[in-house]
Write a protein that holds these residues in place. Structure first.
Motif, short mmCIF file in Angstrom:
data_model
loop_
_atom_site.label_atom_id
_atom_site.label_comp_id
_atom_site.label_asym_id
_atom_site.label_seq_id
_atom_site.Cartn_x
_atom_site.Cartn_y
_atom_site.Cartn_z
N SER A 98 0.85 -1.19 0.00
CA SER A 98 0.00 0.00 0.00
C SER A 98 0.88 1.23 0.00
O SER A 98 2.06 1.17 0.39
N ASP A 99 0.32 2.37 -0.43
CA ASP A 99 1.08 3.62 -0.42
C ASP A 99 0.95 4.37 0.89
O ASP A 99 1.43 5.49 1.02
N GLY A 100 0.29 3.78 1.87
CA GLY A 100 0.09 4.43 3.16
C GLY A 100 -1.36 4.77 3.44
O GLY A 100 -1.73 5.07 4.57
N GLY A 101 -2.19 4.70 2.41
CA GLY A 101 -3.60 5.02 2.56
C GLY A 101 -4.42 3.83 3.04
O GLY A 101 -3.88 2.89 3.66
N PRO A 102 -5.73 3.83 2.79
CA PRO A 102 -6.59 2.73 3.23
C PRO A 102 -6.05 1.38 2.77
O PRO A 102 -5.66 1.20 1.61
N GLY A 103 -6.01 0.43 3.68
CA GLY A 103 -5.48 -0.89 3.38
C GLY A 103 -4.03 -1.09 3.76
O GLY A 103 -3.48 -2.18 3.58
N PHE A 104 -3.39 -0.07 4.31
CA PHE A 104 -1.96 -0.15 4.66
C PHE A 104 -1.70 -1.26 5.67
O PHE A 104 -0.83 -2.12 5.46
N VAL A 105 -2.45 -1.29 6.75
CA VAL A 105 -2.24 -2.31 7.78
C VAL A 105 -2.62 -3.69 7.26
O VAL A 105 -1.91 -4.68 7.49
N GLY A 106 -3.73 -3.79 6.55
CA GLY A 106 -4.16 -5.08 6.03
C GLY A 106 -3.16 -5.69 5.08
O GLY A 106 -2.93 -6.91 5.10
N ALA A 107 -2.55 -4.86 4.23
CA ALA A 107 -1.56 -5.36 3.28
C ALA A 107 -0.34 -5.91 4.01
O ALA A 107 0.15 -7.01 3.70
N LEU A 108 0.15 -5.17 5.00
CA LEU A 108 1.34 -5.62 5.73
C LEU A 108 1.03 -6.84 6.61
O LEU A 108 1.88 -7.73 6.76
N ALA A 109 -0.17 -6.89 7.16
CA ALA A 109 -0.54 -8.02 8.01
C ALA A 109 -0.58 -9.32 7.23
O ALA A 109 -0.39 -10.41 7.81
N ALA A 110 -0.82 -9.23 5.92
CA ALA A 110 -0.86 -10.44 5.09
C ALA A 110 0.52 -11.02 4.85
O ALA A 110 0.64 -12.17 4.41
N VAL A 111 1.57 -10.25 5.13
CA VAL A 111 2.94 -10.68 4.83
C VAL A 111 3.80 -10.81 6.09
O VAL A 111 4.55 -11.78 6.24
N LEU A 112 3.69 -9.86 7.00
CA LEU A 112 4.60 -9.81 8.14
C LEU A 112 4.15 -10.74 9.27
O LEU A 112 2.95 -10.98 9.47
N ALA A 113 5.12 -11.24 10.01
CA ALA A 113 4.84 -12.14 11.13
C ALA A 113 4.58 -11.30 12.38
O ALA A 113 5.44 -11.13 13.25
N GLY A 114 3.42 -10.75 12.47
CA GLY A 114 3.03 -9.95 13.63
C GLY A 114 1.63 -10.32 14.06
O GLY A 114 1.03 -11.27 13.55
N ARG A 115 1.08 -9.57 15.00
CA ARG A 115 -0.29 -9.82 15.43
C ARG A 115 -1.09 -8.53 15.33
O ARG A 115 -0.57 -7.44 15.58
N GLY B 166 12.86 -3.81 20.33
CA GLY B 166 11.46 -3.63 20.68
C GLY B 166 10.56 -3.73 19.48
O GLY B 166 11.02 -3.67 18.33
N PRO B 167 9.25 -3.88 19.70
CA PRO B 167 8.32 -4.10 18.59
C PRO B 167 8.05 -2.85 17.76
O PRO B 167 8.21 -1.73 18.22
N THR B 168 7.65 -3.10 16.52
CA THR B 168 7.21 -2.04 15.61
C THR B 168 5.69 -2.10 15.49
O THR B 168 5.12 -3.18 15.31
N ALA B 169 5.05 -0.95 15.59
CA ALA B 169 3.61 -0.86 15.41
C ALA B 169 3.32 -0.17 14.09
O ALA B 169 3.85 0.91 13.82
N ALA C 111 8.13 2.53 2.39
CA ALA C 111 8.09 1.91 3.72
C ALA C 111 7.49 0.52 3.65
O ALA C 111 7.98 -0.43 4.30
N ALA C 112 6.43 0.37 2.84
CA ALA C 112 5.79 -0.94 2.70
C ALA C 112 6.70 -1.93 1.99
O ALA C 112 6.83 -3.10 2.41
N LEU C 113 7.36 -1.49 0.92
CA LEU C 113 8.26 -2.39 0.18
C LEU C 113 9.43 -2.83 1.03
O LEU C 113 9.87 -3.98 0.97
N ASP C 114 9.97 -1.92 1.84
CA ASP C 114 11.06 -2.29 2.75
C ASP C 114 10.56 -3.30 3.79
O ASP C 114 11.26 -4.27 4.11
N ALA C 115 9.37 -3.05 4.33
CA ALA C 115 8.85 -3.91 5.39
C ALA C 115 8.65 -5.35 4.91
O ALA C 115 8.93 -6.30 5.64
N VAL C 116 8.17 -5.52 3.68
CA VAL C 116 7.87 -6.87 3.18
C VAL C 116 9.07 -7.52 2.50
O VAL C 116 8.99 -8.67 2.05
N GLY C 117 10.20 -6.81 2.44
CA GLY C 117 11.41 -7.40 1.87
C GLY C 117 11.39 -7.51 0.36
O GLY C 117 11.85 -8.52 -0.21
#
Length: 385
Positions: free
Chosen positions: A41-58, A85-88, A281-287
């Motif tokens: 995502s570019d930071g707008g709606p769906g940002f958290v959902g997109a990252l949650a589908a890839v990253l090992a978080g809760r 420490g954790p990233t939110a 930021a999203a591309l870096d986070a998902v590798g």
């Protein structure tokens, strides 16, 4: 062939569903290809959902408030970070998004970003040492004053009544910023925005975006003056730092991304935040770079590919990174109004669009996307393993 699928939202379909739809159709058309999916995502709606589908978080369920102060559900993605420490990961649109407002409610003179402040407080309560705030698609134009009020700056009665109310502020009504900054003293606060606009001026948030949120030209001018008055009061009460090289003041209202989200970016800069393009930021986070380097083809997607997309978007960022890795990129889009020369200049080896308009129910869009992905797979994939 190794194919990496990196998609944004597609009309009303969230990016994880888009990626899964493209992958499923591609696999049926080219079963020998090895696929990997990275919804972003570019930071707008769906940002958290997109990252949650890839990253090992809760995902942590929280309660925020919308631009009119009504309670709304939201979520924070908390990703472990080892000793650091954790990233939110937060999505400002969950609290201040335009989609939370009915058409008649879209009045940026009175909507507030206070709910975004509640998300920030929730992230701190969860123990986050790094907070990444996706900012885009908001229905506010209050310079983040409501956000700051939720953190204890001034009071909600003065700072959380929308952008127009900022015009009548007095100096004593911006007290408390130093206390709010202390909350983030040991936190890496990141503004992941969909635009790099400043707060004020011809390219600022009121001039460029207020009209899209329902403001008349006169209201947009009034908001510009109100936000300028607010920024002036803050600068006088809390003088900006000086750049050691140039000797000039570092003005947060002029910083990259200060105008994002109707000025939510400005408030995050005041708190010590730093700007990063949301998609980066999203591309870096998902590798992305690791997956991209192991791929033979990158497939990206978005609903509309237009002139603004050439200034900054998921497809543009993906194609630029793929170019550096020497991997071709093709785009699946609901609609494209970009010429072939412009798309080639953007690093895209091909642009493919739906044969029908993207308007309609999500299921209809998804069905068209299935057919499009299959056609592109047959075009690009070898006929044998």
């Amino acid at each position: 062939m190794h194919v990496l699928i990196v998609t944004d939202r597609f009309a009303d379909l969230p990016s994880p569903r888009v990626a899964a739809t493209v992958a499923g159709s591609w696999h049926r058309a080219a079963p020998h290809d090895v696929l990997a999916c990275l919804p972003v995502s570019d930071g707008g709606p769906g940002f958290v959902g997109a990252l949650a589908a890839v990253l090992a978080g809760r995902l942590e369920a929280v309660v925020a408030t919308d631009p009119l102060g009504r309670e709304v559900p939201a979520s924070i993605l908390l990703v472990p970070g080892g000793a650091a420490g954790p990233t939110a990961y937060l999505e400002a649109a969950q609290a201040a998004g335009r989609h939370l407002l009915a058409g008649v409610e879209r009045d940026p003179t009175r909507t507030t970003s206070a709910g975004v402040g509640r998300l920030l407080l929730a992230a701190l309560d969860l123990g986050a040492r790094r907070v990444v705030v996706g900012v885009g698609g908001l229905g506010t134009n209050d310079a983040g004053a409501g956000l700051l009020a939720a953190l204890g700056v001034g009071s909600p009665d003065t700072l959380a009544r929308g952008g127009a109310a900022l015009a009548s502020l007095r100096p004593e009504q911006v007290e408390g910023l130093d206390v709010a900054r202390d909350r983030f003293r040991d936190v890496d606060l990141v503004l992941a925005a969909d635009v790099a606009s400043p707060l004020l001026g011809l390219k600022g948030t009121s001039a460029v975006f207020a009209g899209r949120m329902g403001a008349t030209p006169d209201q947009a001018q009034g908001l510009e003056a109100a936000l300028g008055h607010f920024a002036g009061l803050v600068a006088r009460r809390y003088p900006p730092r000086t750049d050691l090289l140039s000797g000039e003041a570092i003005r947060p209202e002029r910083a990259l991304g200060a105008g994002a989200g109707g000025g939510v970016g400005y408030a995050l800069h005041l708190l010590g935040g730093r700007y990063v393009a949301g998609v980066e930021a999203a591309l870096d986070a998902v590798g992305f770079d690791r997956f991209g380097a192991a791929s033979d083809l990158v497939v990206t997607g978005c609903g509309v590919f237009d002139w603004e997309s050439l200034q900054g978007s998921v497809p543009l960022a993906v194609s630029r990174r793929s170019q550096r890795l020497g991997v071709p990129t093709v785009l699946l889009a609901g609609e494209s109004v970009v010429s072939r020369r412009e798309s080639m200049d953007a690093g895209l080896s091909g642009v493919y669009t739906l044969t029908d308009p993207t308007a309609g129910a999500p299921a209809q869009t998804e069905d068209r996307l299935v057919r499009l992905a299959a056609r592109v797979a047959r075009t690009w994939s070898p006929s044998r393993p």
